[in-house]
Design an enzyme around this catalytic site. Structure first.
Site, PDB file in Angstrom:
ATOM      1  N   HIS A 141      31.680  13.156 -80.212  1.00  0.00           N
ATOM      2  CA  HIS A 141      31.877  13.233 -78.855  1.00  0.00           C
ATOM      3  C   HIS A 141      33.369  12.941 -78.553  1.00  0.00           C
ATOM      4  O   HIS A 141      33.942  13.634 -77.579  1.00  0.00           O
ATOM      5  CB  HIS A 141      31.057  12.128 -78.094  1.00  0.00           C
ATOM      6  CG  HIS A 141      30.510  12.205 -76.512  1.00  0.00           C
ATOM      7  ND1 HIS A 141      29.328  11.881 -76.299  1.00  0.00           N
ATOM      8  CD2 HIS A 141      31.258  12.923 -75.903  1.00  0.00           C
ATOM      9  CE1 HIS A 141      29.171  12.304 -74.909  1.00  0.00           C
ATOM     10  NE2 HIS A 141      30.244  12.860 -74.806  1.00  0.00           N
TER      11      HIS A 141
ATOM     12  N   LYS B 225      25.734  14.853 -79.569  1.00  0.00           N
ATOM     13  CA  LYS B 225      27.223  14.512 -79.704  1.00  0.00           C
ATOM     14  C   LYS B 225      26.794  13.068 -80.179  1.00  0.00           C
ATOM     15  O   LYS B 225      26.094  12.396 -79.413  1.00  0.00           O
ATOM     16  CB  LYS B 225      27.912  14.468 -78.628  1.00  0.00           C
ATOM     17  CG  LYS B 225      27.914  15.698 -77.710  1.00  0.00           C
ATOM     18  CD  LYS B 225      28.684  15.814 -76.621  1.00  0.00           C
ATOM     19  CE  LYS B 225      28.635  16.942 -75.698  1.00  0.00           C
ATOM     20  NZ  LYS B 225      27.291  16.846 -74.726  1.00  0.00           N
TER      21      LYS B 225
ATOM     22  N   ASP C  94      22.428  21.154 -73.999  1.00  0.00           N
ATOM     23  CA  ASP C  94      23.565  20.400 -74.253  1.00  0.00           C
ATOM     24  C   ASP C  94      23.193  18.741 -73.821  1.00  0.00           C
ATOM     25  O   ASP C  94      22.980  18.509 -72.613  1.00  0.00           O
ATOM     26  CB  ASP C  94      24.792  20.804 -73.740  1.00  0.00           C
ATOM     27  CG  ASP C  94      25.987  20.060 -74.249  1.00  0.00           C
ATOM     28  OD1 ASP C  94      26.660  20.394 -75.280  1.00  0.00           O
ATOM     29  OD2 ASP C  94      26.546  18.681 -73.623  1.00  0.00           O
TER      30      ASP C  94
ATOM     31  N   TYR D 215      24.395   9.905 -73.571  1.00  0.00           N
ATOM     32  CA  TYR D 215      23.777  10.297 -72.343  1.00  0.00           C
ATOM     33  C   TYR D 215      22.528   9.399 -72.010  1.00  0.00           C
ATOM     34  O   TYR D 215      22.108   9.413 -70.973  1.00  0.00           O
ATOM     35  CB  TYR D 215      23.620  11.706 -72.028  1.00  0.00           C
ATOM     36  CG  TYR D 215      24.655  12.690 -71.953  1.00  0.00           C
ATOM     37  CD1 TYR D 215      26.006  12.355 -71.999  1.00  0.00           C
ATOM     38  CD2 TYR D 215      24.409  14.058 -72.212  1.00  0.00           C
ATOM     39  CE1 TYR D 215      26.885  13.144 -72.089  1.00  0.00           C
ATOM     40  CE2 TYR D 215      25.494  14.967 -72.141  1.00  0.00           C
ATOM     41  CZ  TYR D 215      26.602  14.571 -72.217  1.00  0.00           C
ATOM     42  OH  TYR D 215      27.810  15.349 -72.082  1.00  0.00           O
TER      43      TYR D 215
END
Ligand code: A2P
Length: 278
Positions: A108, A75, A45, A50
């Site tokens: 997200h 996401k 994931d 990120y």
């Protein structure tokens, strides 16, 4: 070690334990993903936000496990909301990941003040139809956001990924998801960072862990999977990663679940839809 898979509304199945990758950077993510896949993780994931999709892709290639045996989620954050903006967002994410599709693509955060999540979802429907996202879903959505998607669009999200732990139980959201055939995933399932350190030291959890000869983290993750949730624990430590996958040869008794229920801080604590967290 065999990890159960949960059916999605697309007909595909998602491994019930996935490796979380926030807040790892590219180099850390590459190491964690390669090690995790070596230990048996088949579900990874990540998120554009990120900043580690390149590292996740490198870890996948380094593992030597064929892409088709892995379940990869990313996401797209607020930058990619609005008409067709997700198309370029996903293409760039696929380039970074070094793959030509994701198994699951999530919005997200709903960011309702921008009022763009419905048009974003329509773009996601196109990406799904084109096969670039084998399943599409959402993250941090509430029943009001999901009701609006249901009224104005045609594909039901496969997944809603929300913050859940024994402290933040989100019962109403989970009931909504279940009633609509949406699989609920738990982010920060151990309580996240310093929250995890505090939660895992709780005497209720250490007591159950001692009796079952497991760790408090395994007790918490078992609490998630025993309730049908898909968990995404993050660790960059291989011994902890292995523990976090080893959840299917023991069971919590009803008394254990009742004791863990006393740790809940409130049914829907913990979310602000207009703020982009991790
Ligand atoms: P580390 O990466 O050093 O292992 P969450 O998944 O809820 O966001 O929690 C992540 C936090 O929990 C990280 O700080 C991670 O630290 C820690 N953690 C992950 N797995 C375990 C475990 N099995 N035992 C104790 N702490 C863990």
């Amino acid at each position: 070690m065999s990890i159960p898979a949960i059916p999605l509304n697309t007909g595909a199945a998602i491994p019930q334990v996935g490796l979380g990758t926030w807040p790892l950077d590219d180099a850390e993510a590459a190491n964690a993903v390669a090690a995790g896949i070596g230990l048996g993780y088949r579900h990874l994931d990540t998120a554009t936000r990120y900043g580690n999709e390149t590292g996740v892709g490198e870890g996948i290639r380094r593992s030597g496990v064929p892409r088709g045996e892995l379940f990869v989620t990313t996401k797209l954050d607020g930058e990619f909301q609005g008409d067709d903006r997700a198309i370029g967002g996903l293409r760039a994410a696929l380039d970074r990941l070094g793959t030509d599709y994701v198994d699951l693509l999530l919005i997200h955060w709903p960011l309702p003040a921008r009022d763009q999540y419905v048009s974003t979802w329509r773009t996601f429907e196109k990406l799904h139809a084109d096969g670039l996202a084998r399943a599409i879903g959402v993250s941090n959505f509430t029943p009001a956001h999901l009701d609006r998607l249901a009224a104005e669009t045609s594909v039901v999200p496969a997944v809603n990924q929300i913050q859940i732990s024994p402290a933040i139980v989100r019962l109403a959201q989970r009931a909504y998801d279940e009633a609509h055939g949406i699989v609920t995933q738990s982010w920060s399932p151990l309580g996240g960072g310093s929250g995890a350190r505090a939660l895992l030291a709780d005497p209720v959890l250490t007591g159950i862990a001692d009796r079952l000869d497991r760790t408090p983290a395994q007790v918490v993750l078992r609490w998630h999977v025993q309730q049908g949730l898909v968990v995404l624990p993050k660790s960059s430590d291989p011994a902890r990663m292995a523990q976090n996958l080893d959840l299917f040869s023991f069971e919590l008794a009803p008394d254990d679940l009742a004791a863990i229920a006393t740790l809940a801080e409130g049914p829907d604590a913990g979310v602000d839809s207009d703020r982009q967290g991790h």
